[in-house]
Design a protein around this motif. Structure first.
Motif, mmCIF file in Angstrom:
data_model
loop_
_atom_site.group_PDB
_atom_site.id
_atom_site.type_symbol
_atom_site.label_atom_id
_atom_site.label_comp_id
_atom_site.label_asym_id
_atom_site.label_seq_id
_atom_site.Cartn_x
_atom_site.Cartn_y
_atom_site.Cartn_z
ATOM 1 N N ARG A 1 6.513 11.458 5.899
ATOM 2 C CA ARG A 1 6.696 12.147 4.625
ATOM 3 C C ARG A 1 7.988 11.701 3.972
ATOM 4 O O ARG A 1 8.996 11.500 4.627
ATOM 5 C CB ARG A 1 6.745 13.665 4.833
ATOM 6 N N PHE A 2 7.943 11.569 2.659
ATOM 7 C CA PHE A 2 9.165 11.393 1.864
ATOM 8 C C PHE A 2 9.325 12.680 1.083
ATOM 9 O O PHE A 2 8.572 12.916 0.145
ATOM 10 C CB PHE A 2 9.038 10.218 0.904
ATOM 11 N N GLY A 3 10.257 13.508 1.465
ATOM 12 C CA GLY A 3 10.354 14.827 0.832
ATOM 13 C C GLY A 3 9.075 15.596 1.136
ATOM 14 O O GLY A 3 8.685 15.704 2.296
ATOM 15 N N ASP A 4 8.401 16.065 0.108
ATOM 16 C CA ASP A 4 7.145 16.765 0.380
ATOM 17 C C ASP A 4 5.944 15.866 0.089
ATOM 18 O O ASP A 4 4.818 16.311 0.051
ATOM 19 C CB ASP A 4 7.057 18.077 -0.413
ATOM 20 N N PHE A 5 6.228 14.574 -0.111
ATOM 21 C CA PHE A 5 5.131 13.639 -0.359
ATOM 22 C C PHE A 5 4.720 12.985 0.966
ATOM 23 O O PHE A 5 5.548 12.444 1.687
ATOM 24 C CB PHE A 5 5.579 12.577 -1.358
ATOM 25 N N THR A 6 3.433 13.060 1.282
ATOM 26 C CA THR A 6 2.954 12.475 2.526
ATOM 27 C C THR A 6 2.470 11.062 2.258
ATOM 28 O O THR A 6 1.455 10.870 1.590
ATOM 29 C CB THR A 6 1.816 13.322 3.110
ATOM 30 N N ALA A 7 3.227 10.091 2.760
ATOM 31 C CA ALA A 7 2.865 8.687 2.523
ATOM 32 C C ALA A 7 1.880 8.203 3.578
ATOM 33 O O ALA A 7 0.992 7.403 3.291
ATOM 34 C CB ALA A 7 4.110 7.814 2.511
ATOM 35 N N ILE A 8 2.057 8.677 4.821
ATOM 36 C CA ILE A 8 1.161 8.318 5.916
ATOM 37 C C ILE A 8 0.706 9.632 6.534
ATOM 38 O O ILE A 8 1.518 10.500 6.850
ATOM 39 C CB ILE A 8 1.893 7.473 6.979
ATOM 40 N N GLY B 1 -5.963 -1.780 0.909
ATOM 41 C CA GLY B 1 -5.980 -0.476 0.263
ATOM 42 C C GLY B 1 -5.360 -0.553 -1.104
ATOM 43 O O GLY B 1 -4.648 -1.521 -1.401
ATOM 44 N N PRO B 2 -5.598 0.435 -1.925
ATOM 45 C CA PRO B 2 -5.057 0.402 -3.281
ATOM 46 C C PRO B 2 -3.539 0.538 -3.266
ATOM 47 O O PRO B 2 -2.952 0.935 -2.256
ATOM 48 C CB PRO B 2 -5.698 1.605 -3.963
ATOM 49 N N SER B 3 -2.920 0.205 -4.371
ATOM 50 C CA SER B 3 -1.465 0.276 -4.487
ATOM 51 C C SER B 3 -0.976 1.696 -4.220
ATOM 52 O O SER B 3 -1.549 2.658 -4.717
ATOM 53 C CB SER B 3 -1.067 -0.161 -5.897
ATOM 54 N N GLY B 4 0.049 1.793 -3.405
ATOM 55 C CA GLY B 4 0.637 3.102 -3.128
ATOM 56 C C GLY B 4 -0.046 3.880 -2.022
ATOM 57 O O GLY B 4 0.262 5.049 -1.813
ATOM 58 N N CYS B 5 -0.931 3.243 -1.265
ATOM 59 C CA CYS B 5 -1.666 3.989 -0.236
ATOM 60 C C CYS B 5 -0.880 4.058 1.064
ATOM 61 O O CYS B 5 -1.263 4.757 1.991
ATOM 62 C CB CYS B 5 -3.034 3.376 -0.005
ATOM 63 N N GLY B 6 0.225 3.315 1.160
ATOM 64 C CA GLY B 6 1.062 3.443 2.351
ATOM 65 C C GLY B 6 1.096 2.225 3.253
ATOM 66 O O GLY B 6 1.585 2.296 4.380
ATOM 67 N N LYS B 7 0.632 1.090 2.769
ATOM 68 C CA LYS B 7 0.594 -0.106 3.611
ATOM 69 C C LYS B 7 1.997 -0.560 3.986
ATOM 70 O O LYS B 7 2.304 -0.804 5.148
ATOM 71 C CB LYS B 7 -0.136 -1.245 2.873
ATOM 72 N N THR B 8 2.847 -0.662 2.966
ATOM 73 C CA THR B 8 4.216 -1.104 3.226
ATOM 74 C C THR B 8 4.935 -0.106 4.132
ATOM 75 O O THR B 8 5.676 -0.503 5.044
ATOM 76 C CB THR B 8 4.980 -1.295 1.904
ATOM 77 N N THR B 9 4.702 1.173 3.897
ATOM 78 C CA THR B 9 5.340 2.194 4.724
ATOM 79 C C THR B 9 4.948 2.033 6.190
ATOM 80 O O THR B 9 5.792 2.133 7.087
ATOM 81 C CB THR B 9 4.956 3.588 4.213
ATOM 82 N N PHE C 1 8.996 -9.549 3.700
ATOM 83 C CA PHE C 1 9.053 -8.450 2.737
ATOM 84 C C PHE C 1 8.205 -8.734 1.515
ATOM 85 O O PHE C 1 8.100 -9.872 1.063
ATOM 86 C CB PHE C 1 10.509 -8.223 2.302
ATOM 87 N N GLN C 2 7.637 -7.652 0.997
ATOM 88 C CA GLN C 2 6.829 -7.772 -0.214
ATOM 89 C C GLN C 2 7.667 -8.332 -1.363
ATOM 90 O O GLN C 2 7.186 -9.088 -2.185
ATOM 91 C CB GLN C 2 6.289 -6.387 -0.578
ATOM 92 N N SER C 3 8.962 -7.955 -1.375
ATOM 93 C CA SER C 3 9.848 -8.452 -2.437
ATOM 94 C C SER C 3 10.541 -9.745 -2.011
ATOM 95 O O SER C 3 11.454 -10.199 -2.683
ATOM 96 C CB SER C 3 10.888 -7.397 -2.750
ATOM 97 N N ASP D 1 3.799 -8.765 4.483
ATOM 98 C CA ASP D 1 3.438 -7.865 3.390
ATOM 99 C C ASP D 1 3.055 -8.708 2.174
ATOM 100 O O ASP D 1 3.914 -9.237 1.493
ATOM 101 C CB ASP D 1 4.619 -6.946 3.065
ATOM 102 N N GLU D 2 1.794 -8.849 1.964
ATOM 103 C CA GLU D 2 1.256 -9.687 0.883
ATOM 104 C C GLU D 2 1.885 -11.065 0.888
ATOM 105 O O GLU D 2 2.597 -11.444 -0.037
ATOM 106 C CB GLU D 2 1.466 -9.008 -0.466
ATOM 107 N N PRO D 3 1.612 -11.830 1.932
ATOM 108 C CA PRO D 3 2.324 -13.096 2.088
ATOM 109 C C PRO D 3 1.875 -14.184 1.121
ATOM 110 O O PRO D 3 2.623 -15.108 0.874
ATOM 111 C CB PRO D 3 2.004 -13.500 3.524
ATOM 112 N N THR E 1 -2.807 -7.226 2.396
ATOM 113 C CA THR E 1 -3.323 -8.072 1.329
ATOM 114 C C THR E 1 -4.089 -7.242 0.321
ATOM 115 O O THR E 1 -4.631 -6.192 0.630
ATOM 116 C CB THR E 1 -4.204 -9.201 1.902
ATOM 117 N N HIS E 2 -4.073 -7.730 -0.913
ATOM 118 C CA HIS E 2 -4.890 -7.099 -1.946
ATOM 119 C C HIS E 2 -6.169 -7.902 -2.136
ATOM 120 O O HIS E 2 -7.036 -7.527 -2.895
ATOM 121 C CB HIS E 2 -4.120 -7.037 -3.264
ATOM 122 N N ASP E 3 -6.204 -9.024 -1.441
ATOM 123 C CA ASP E 3 -7.312 -9.942 -1.639
ATOM 124 C C ASP E 3 -8.300 -9.763 -0.490
ATOM 125 O O ASP E 3 -8.051 -10.162 0.628
ATOM 126 C CB ASP E 3 -6.726 -11.368 -1.662
#
Ligand SMILES: Nc1ncnc2c1ncn2[C@@H]1O[C@H](COP(=O)(O)OP(=O)(O)OP(=O)(O)O)[C@@H](O)[C@H]1O
Ligand SMILES: [Mg+2]
Lengths: 296, 373
Positions: free
Chosen positions: B26-33, B50-58, B95-97, B172-174, B205-207
Motif C-alpha cells: 500500500r502507498f498510503g491508503d492506495f493498494t498498489a499490490i 497489464g494496463p498502466s498503473g496495475c502495479g507491475k513496476t511496484t 529501470f523503466q526510466s 521493466d519494459e526493456p 511488457t505492454h506488447d
C-alpha cells in the motif's frame, strides 16, 4: 529592430553601470593625488580643446601601480584576502551542502517553506545583521553568556575582532549563495539514479560519492564562485567583526580612500583586485556554460 | 527427438526461486499490490502484462529491494528477502526510466556494476565489450547518455543490467523504444542469453506479442491483482476471465444465458435468435449468465451460407487491412459487431468482400471459450 533593442538593453546596462564607472576608476588610478576637489590631477579641461586632451593624457602614468609593488602591505592584503575568502568559501560549502541536501530530500510540500527560510535573512539589512553578530560574539555577548551559564567555559572567549569572527560573518552572510545553486543541482537529481547505483552494488555512501557528488558538482562550483568572488573584496564584515590585524584588501581600499584621501592609489587597488577576480569570473562563466550544454 | 518440456510449475517437487506469499503493498491508503501469491521458478522467462498503473513496476521494485511489502513475505530461494538491502541482492533491474548515469559515458555506465565487484580491468573490459556488441552500441561507447537516441539509451540500460549476469534479472519494459526489427532480434538475444546463462528473467511488457514470443509463463495483472498466470498458449486459448481474454489479443465477447446438456452449452444471447452452442467442462446452472469468447481468427466469413454449429448473417461494417490479414467487422441484425479475420492470400483488388456486403459468419462448437466472469 525589436531584436536589436532586446540585445542592446543588457549591453547598455553593462556600459552604463559597469564599463563607464570602470573607465573612470582606471582613469583616476592613472592620475596623481592632489590637494584639490576632487583630490586628483589632471582634470579634463574642456575649454582647451585638442591641446587640453593631449595635456591630459600626457599627465597619466602608472606611478600608483608601481607604488603598490613598493609597499608589501598591498600584496600581503591581497594574499590574506584570498586566503580568508578561500577558507570561508570552503567553510560555507561545508555548512551549505548538508543544508541543501536536506532541503532537496525534504518532502516536496516542505521545500518552498525551507527555501523561504534560507532567503528570509535578506529581508533585514545586511549591516544590521552584521552588527547583531557583534552583539552575539562580544566578550559579554550572547554566546559567551550562554556558554558560561551552562558551564562549558569559565572564561569568556575572545571571538569578536579576530579572524574567526570574520569567518563566521562571511559564512553566515554568503550561505544562501551557496545553498541555492547546490540545492538547485541536488533537487534535479533523479532519485532512480541512486537506486540504480544501489542495484548495481553500491552502498548508500558510495552511491553518494559516485552519483550525488559528481551530479551536484556544477552547483557546488557555482556556489563556491558566488561566495568567493564577493568575499575577497569584503569590507563591512572584516571592519566590523575583524580585529586590527585582520588584513583584507577591502579594508585597505577603504582606508586609502577615506582616511588618506588618496583616490588614485585606492583606484589602483580596486583595478588590481578586479584583474585578480577576472580569472575566477571567467572560470565561473565556463562552468555555467558547460552546465548549460550538459543540460541541453 | 522428443524434447523435455520446460514446465517446473507443474512439478510438485520443484522449489520456486521466487515466492510471493500474500504480498500486499500500500502507498498510503492506495493498494498498489493486492494479496498476491505467485511462484516464479529458476530459469523462467516470466512476463508481467497489464494496463498502466496495475502495479507491475511496484512488483519489480519489491523484488529489487526498493519497496518493502506492507504485508506478506517475498522469498528468494527459500529466504525471506525483506532484510537484504538492494546492493546485496543477486538481482539486477533495468529501470523503466532507464536511470542512466548522465555524467558517465555509455562504456562507464555498463561497467559501473562490474567495477563495484572489484573485478580486474581485463575482465571488465571484455565483459563491457561483449555487452556493447550484444546491444550494438560499440560506436557509442564514448558518448554520454544525452548524446544518443532514446532507443540507444534503452539498449544501454539493458546492457548495464545484463553486465553482471545476475541470478535474477528484472526488465521493466526493456524493448519498448526499439523498432520492430531490432526488438525481435533483441528478444531472441534475450532468450539466447537466458538459455546460456540460466538467468531467471522477469519482464514487464505492454506488447503481448512480445510476451507470447519470449515468455515461459505470463501473468496478467489488473489493479494490483493477478488475473491469470499461465503459459502463453493457455492464456490465449483458455483465458480464465473475460478480462484476460479481452486484454490478450482481439476477441469477440457475447453475453448470454446458459442452458447446459452434458459438455454442450446452449447460449441464448439475443431475442429471436437461435442459441449459440459451445463446449465446456465447467458446470453452469440453467439461466446463469455466461460469456462466449471467440477469437476473430476462428470466425470464418463467407458469401454463401456455410454449414456449422454457429452460423449468423450480417453486413460488413468496416474492414481493417493489416497487410497479411484483414479484420472484417460484421454487424448483426441484433446490433452486435463480430470481428472475423481472414488471411490475405490474394491482392487487395481481388478482395472478396467489401463494405455493406451481406456475409455469413460461422464458428465451430470448440472455437468459443465459455467464461463465467
Ligand atoms: N511511491 C508511490 N507512492 C504512491 N503511489 C504509488 C507509488 N508508486 C506507485 N504508486 C501507484 O501504484 C500504482 C502502480 O504503479 P506501478 O508503477 O507499479 O504501475 P505499472 O503497472 O508499472 O504501470 P506502467 O505500465 O504505467 O509502468 C499506480 O497507481 C501508482 O500511481
Ligand atoms: Mg511501470
Amino acid at each position: 529592430m525589436r531584436r536589436l533593442i532586446v540585445i542592446a538593453i543588457p549591453y547598455l546596462w553593462l556600459l552604463a553601470l559597469f564599463l563607464i564607472p570602470f573607465v573612470i576608476v582606471v582613469k583616476i588610478s592613472l592620475s596623481d593625488v592632489a590637494l584639490a576637489r576632487p583630490p586628483y590631477f589632471p582634470q579634463w579641461d574642456w575649454s582647451a580643446g585638442w591641446q587640453g586632451i593631449r595635456d591630459f593624457f600626457a599627465e597619466l602614468d602608472f606611478e600608483n601601480f608601481i607604488f603598490l609593488t613598493s609597499d608589501d602591505l598591498y600584496w600581503k592584503a591581497y594574499l590574506s584576502s584570498a586566503k580568508i575568502a578561500l577558507i570561508s568559501t570552503f567553510l560555507t560549502l561545508l555548512v551549505g551542502f548538508p543544508i541543501a541536501y536536506g532541503m532537496a530530500r525534504a518532502p516536496e510540500h516542505w521545500r518552498p517553506t525551507l527555501m523561504m527560510l534560507v532567503i528570509l535573512p535578506f529581508w533585514t539589512s545586511f549591516l544590521i545583521r552584521v552588527y547583531s553578530w557583534m552583539g552575539i560574539l562580544s566578550q559579554g555577548g550572547l554566546l559567551n553568556s550562554l556558554l558560561l551559564s551552562i558551564g562549558l567555559i569559565s572564561e569568556p572567549l575572545t571571538i569578536l575582532n579576530t579572524d574567526t569572527a570574520v569567518y563566521i560573518g562571511i559564512v553566515y552572510t554568503y550561505l544562501p549563495f551557496m545553498i541555492l545553486p547546490v540545492y538547485a543541482a541536488l533537487e534535479k537529481l533523479d532519485g532512480s539514479l541512486l537506486e540504480a547505483a544501489e542495484d548495481l552494488g553500491c552502498s548508500r555512501l558510495s552511491a553518494f560519492w559516485l552519483v550525488t557528488v559528481p551530479l551536484s558538482r556544477a552547483g557546488v562550483v557555482a556556489g563556491c564562485f558566488l561566495v568567493f568572488i564577493p568575499a575577497i573584496g569584503e569590507f563591512v564584515i572584516p571592519s566590523l567583526l575583524g580585529g586590527s590585524e585582520t588584513l583584507m584588501i577591502g579594508k585597505v581600499l577603504y582606508e586609502e580612500f577615506f582616511s588618506n584621501r588618496d583616490w588614485p592609489v585606492a583606484s589602483a587597488v580596486a583595478v588590481v583586485l578586479l584583474l585578480i577576480l577576472v580569472v575566477p569570473i571567467v572560470l565561473f562563466q565556463r562552468n555555467q556554460q558547460k552546465q548549460a550544454e550538459a543540460e541541453a | 527427438m522428443p524434447q523435455k518440456v520446460f514446465a517446473p510449475w507443474e512439478d510438485q517437487d520443484e522449489k520456486p526461486l521466487i515466492r510471493f506469499r500474500d504480498v500486499t503493498k500500500r502507498f498510503g491508503d492506495f493498494t498498489a499490490i493486492d494479496q498476491i501469491n505467485l511462484d516464479i521458478y529458476a530459469k523462467e522467462f516470466f512476463a508481467l502484462l497489464g494496463p498502466s498503473g496495475c502495479g507491475k513496476t511496484t512488483l519489480m521494485r519489491m523484488l529489487a529491494g526498493f519497496e518493502t511489502p506492507t504485508e506478506g513475505v517475498i522469498e528468494l530461494a527459500g529466504q525471506d528477502i525483506a532484510p537484504v538491502p538492494p546492493n546485496q541482492r543477486a538481482v539486477n533491474m533495468m529501470f523503466q526510466s532507464y536511470a542512466l548515469f548522465p555524467h558517465l559515458s555509455v562504456w562507464e555506465n555498463i561497467a559501473f556494476g562490474l567495477k563495484r565487484e572489484k573485478k580486474d580491468k581485463g575482465t571488465i573490459e571484455t565483459r563491457v565489450s561483449e555487452m556493447l556488441k550484444l546491444t550494438r552500441l560499440e560506436k557509442f561507447a564514448r558518448r554520454k547518455p544525452h548524446q544518443i537516441s532514446g532507443g540507444q539509451r534503452q539498449r544501454v540500460a539493458l546492457a548495464r543490467s545484463l553486465a553482471k549476469a545476475p541470478k535474477l534479472l528484472l526488465l521493466d519494459e526493456p524493448l519498448g523504444a526499439l523498432d520492430r526489427k531490432l526488438r525481435e532480434e533483441t528478444q531472441f538475444e534475450l532468450m539466447d542469453i537466458q538459455e546460456k546463462t540460466g538467468t531467471t528473467f522477469v519482464i514487464v511488457t505492454h506488447d503481448q506479442e512480445e510476451a507470447m514470443t519470449v515468455a515461459s509463463r505470463v501473468a496478467v495483472m489488473d489493479e494490483g491483482k493477478l488475473m491469470q498466470v499461465a503459459t502463453p498458449d493457455r492464456i490465449y486459448e483458455a483465458p480464465s476471465s473475460v478480462y484476460v481474454a479481452d486484454f490478450i489479443g482481439d476477441v469477440n465477447i457475447i453475453e448470454g444465458k446458459a442452458h447446459q446438456t452434458g459438455d454442450r452449452l446452449q447460449v441464448d444471447w439475443a431475442e429471436g435468435q437461435p442459441a449459440l452452442s459451445a463446449k465446456t467442462t465447467d458446470d453452469y446452472s440453467l439461466g446463469q449468465t455466461c460469456y462466449l469468447a471467440i477469437r476473430p481468427e476462428k470466425v470464418a466469413i463467407s458469401a454463401e451460407r456455410p454449414t456449422g454449429a454457429n452460423v449468423l448473417q450480417g453486413e460488413v461494417l468496416d474492414i481493417a487491412y493489416l497487410g497479411n490479414i484483414s479484420t472484417y467487422h460484421v454487424k448483426l441484425p441484433t446490433g452486435h459487431v463480430i470481428k472475423a479475420q481472414q488471411a490475405n492470400t490474394r491482392r487487395i483488388a481481388r478482395r472478396p468482400f467489401t463494405w455493406e456486403d451481406k456475409v455469413w459468419i460461422s464458428w465451430s462448437e470448440t472455437a468459443a471459450v465459455v467464461l463465467n466472469q
